[in-house]
Scaffold this active site. Structure first.
Site, PDB file in Angstrom:
ATOM      1  CB  ALA A  61       6.566   2.935  12.895  1.00 43.80           C
ATOM      2  N   GLY A  80       0.859  -1.186   0.000  1.00 45.09           N
ATOM      3  CA  GLY A  80       0.000   0.000   0.000  1.00 45.09           C
ATOM      4  C   GLY A  80       0.892   1.231   0.000  1.00 45.09           C
ATOM      5  NE  ARG A  81      -2.353   5.368   2.337  1.00 47.13           N
ATOM      6  CZ  ARG A  81      -3.676   5.270   2.222  1.00 47.13           C
ATOM      7  NH1 ARG A  81      -4.307   5.951   1.315  1.00 47.13           N
ATOM      8  NH2 ARG A  81      -4.360   4.492   3.030  1.00 47.13           N
ATOM      9  CG  HIS A 104       2.668   0.759  18.012  1.00 46.03           C
ATOM     10  ND1 HIS A 104       1.599  -0.094  18.127  1.00 46.03           N
ATOM     11  CD2 HIS A 104       2.502   1.407  16.828  1.00 46.03           C
ATOM     12  CE1 HIS A 104       0.816   0.036  17.066  1.00 46.03           C
ATOM     13  NE2 HIS A 104       1.339   0.940  16.261  1.00 46.03           N
ATOM     14  NE  ARG A 125      -2.693  -1.851  14.214  1.00 47.65           N
ATOM     15  CZ  ARG A 125      -2.191  -0.629  13.998  1.00 47.65           C
ATOM     16  NH1 ARG A 125      -0.885  -0.455  13.867  1.00 47.65           N
ATOM     17  NH2 ARG A 125      -2.987   0.412  13.922  1.00 47.65           N
ATOM     18  CD  GLU A 171       1.851  -2.804  20.286  1.00 46.01           C
ATOM     19  OE1 GLU A 171       1.840  -3.557  19.303  1.00 46.01           O
ATOM     20  OE2 GLU A 171       1.780  -1.585  20.198  1.00 46.01           O
ATOM     21  CB  THR A 187       6.726  -0.864  10.945  1.00 44.64           C
ATOM     22  OG1 THR A 187       6.592  -0.998   9.527  1.00 44.64           O
ATOM     23  CG2 THR A 187       8.196  -0.768  11.308  1.00 44.64           C
TER      24      THR A 187
HETATM   25  C1  GLV Z   1      -0.220   3.168  13.965  1.00 39.09           C
HETATM   26  O1  GLV Z   1       0.098   2.074  14.293  1.00 39.09           O
HETATM   27  C2  GLV Z   1      -1.352   3.454  13.153  1.00 39.09           C
HETATM   28  O2  GLV Z   1      -2.068   2.550  12.697  1.00 39.09           O
HETATM   29  O3  GLV Z   1      -1.588   4.660  12.940  1.00 39.09           O
HETATM   30  C1  GLV Z   2      -1.265   2.703   4.940  1.00 35.26           C
HETATM   31  O1  GLV Z   2      -1.342   3.926   4.925  1.00 35.26           O
HETATM   32  C2  GLV Z   2      -0.861   1.913   3.795  1.00 35.26           C
HETATM   33  O2  GLV Z   2      -1.594   1.961   2.811  1.00 35.26           O
HETATM   34  O3  GLV Z   2       0.187   1.265   3.837  1.00 35.26           O
END
Ligand code: GLV
Ligand code: GLV
Length: 343
Positions: free
Chosen positions: A311, A179-180, A309, A262, A291, A260
């Site tokens: 990142a 994804g992004r 957590h 879940r 967690e 990074t």
């Molecule tokens: C961080 O873990 C988020 O999902 O924003």
């Molecule tokens: C989250 O923003 C993703 O698309 O990886």
């Protein structure tokens, strides 16, 4: 929406009544950067922020939500938002999650109740990608381990074999999830001279065009070929334990794993086993299966880097997340569909 403080003196009481009738009361479950709180107040709303600068226990959250007929709730990723929580505040038709991930929210329960759920995508992409790359360098060049070594007084002089690491240039980065965030990691990695391969449920042509990334149609195939594996999937039933003992065993013995995304995407007990037995060379985790608890043995391993957590923890990202969560609430209260609605 007009700001009552300015309009009341100018336009008199009739307008003030109209303005006040659209004022909403928003509950924020944890102190967050001020940007969003300021926006909510500027829009004429009342904001109550939890006084406890720690995650509320379930009982505390339920009782806080029952105190007032709140119109909206701004929650964090460690609040479990299920039917009971939604029913504690039936007046709130929006839960704005201060996160991009929203696995903490029961979307079916939200849909049944006509509750809008929103997240904060986009604004933390760079922060999470940069943290991922920081972990990649730190792991490949054994930075925390070297730091511990020096501080412990073990450094007795330069050595040709001391703390040898892995060069990233020329090695293969395997992404699970493109994804992004995965895409941004790939862009940085390709600047470093890494080859990028990826698996996702759908192909990402922009990624392929920008980085020459090669699509693999199974996660297994990526795991078998990559020198560094980085995980960027959301937590879903289909991604829970995506990295189980069986798939970890497919990885190269020299490979590094970074998560990074879940915690539950990785079977943490199986990972500890793989690291102890030399099944893979190292791992860097920013998220944990239970967690903030860690799997037994994880923290004792030298070849592991653990971050709490963090990142997305840049001033820029966390400020923007606050702003976006507030904008989602303001749009909803104005009767519009928030830009980031999930339900
Ligand atoms: C961080 O873990 C988020 O999902 O924003
Ligand atoms: C989250 O923003 C993703 O698309 O990886």
């Amino acid at each position: 929406m007009p700001d009552s403080e300015y309009i009341i003196p100018q336009l008199g009481s009739l307008f003030a009544i109209v303005t006040l009738s659209t004022m909403a009361h928003i509950y924020v479950t944890r102190k967050i950067p001020e940007e969003g709180i300021v926006l909510l107040k500027e829009a004429g709303h009342t904001v109550s922020v939890s006084k406890k600068d720690e995650v509320l226990t379930r009982e505390e959250l339920l009782s806080a939500l029952k105190k007032e007929p709140y119109d909206a709730v701004l929650c964090t990723l460690n609040n479990t938002i299920d039917s009971e929580v939604m029913d504690a505040v039936p007046t709130a038709k929006i839960f704005a999650n201060y996160a991009v991930g929203y696995d903490n929210i029961d979307l079916d329960a939200a849909r049944e109740r006509g509750v809008t759920v929103t997240n904060t995508p986009g604004v933390l992409t760079d922060a999470v990608a940069e943290h991922t790359v920081a972990l990649m360098f730190a792991l490949a060049r054994r930075v925390p381990e070297s730091d511990r070594f020096v501080r412990a007084g073990k450094y007795t002089g330069w050595g040709p074999m001391l703390l040898l690491g892995t060069q990233l240039k020329g090695s293969t980065l395997g992404l699970l999830g493109a994804g992004r965030i995965g895409t941004r990691v790939a862009e940085i990695a390709s600047c470093l001279g890494m080859q990028v391969i990826y698996y996702d449920v759908k192909r990402n042509e922009i990624l392929e065009k920008n980085t020459n990334a090669v699509f693999h149609d199974t996660a297994e195939s990526v795991l078998q070929s990559a020198d560094v594996v980085s995980v960027h999937v959301p937590l879903l039933d289909s991604t829970r334990h995506l990295l189980n003992a069986e798939r970890l065993a497919l990885m190269k013995k020299t490979a590094l794993l970074i998560n990074t995304s879940r915690g539950p995407v990785v079977d943490e007990v199986a990972l500890v086993g793989a690291l102890q037995e030399g099944g893979i060379r190292g791992a860097a985790l920013d998220v944990f299966e239970h967690e903030p608890a860690l799997a037994p043995g994880l923290a004792e391993l030298e070849n592991v880097i653990l971050t709490p957590h963090t990142a997305s923890a840049t001033e820029e990202a966390r400020g923007a997340m606050s702003r976006i969560a507030a904008e989602n609430i303001i749009a909803h209260l104005n009767g519009e569909k928030p830009e980031n609605s999930i339900t």
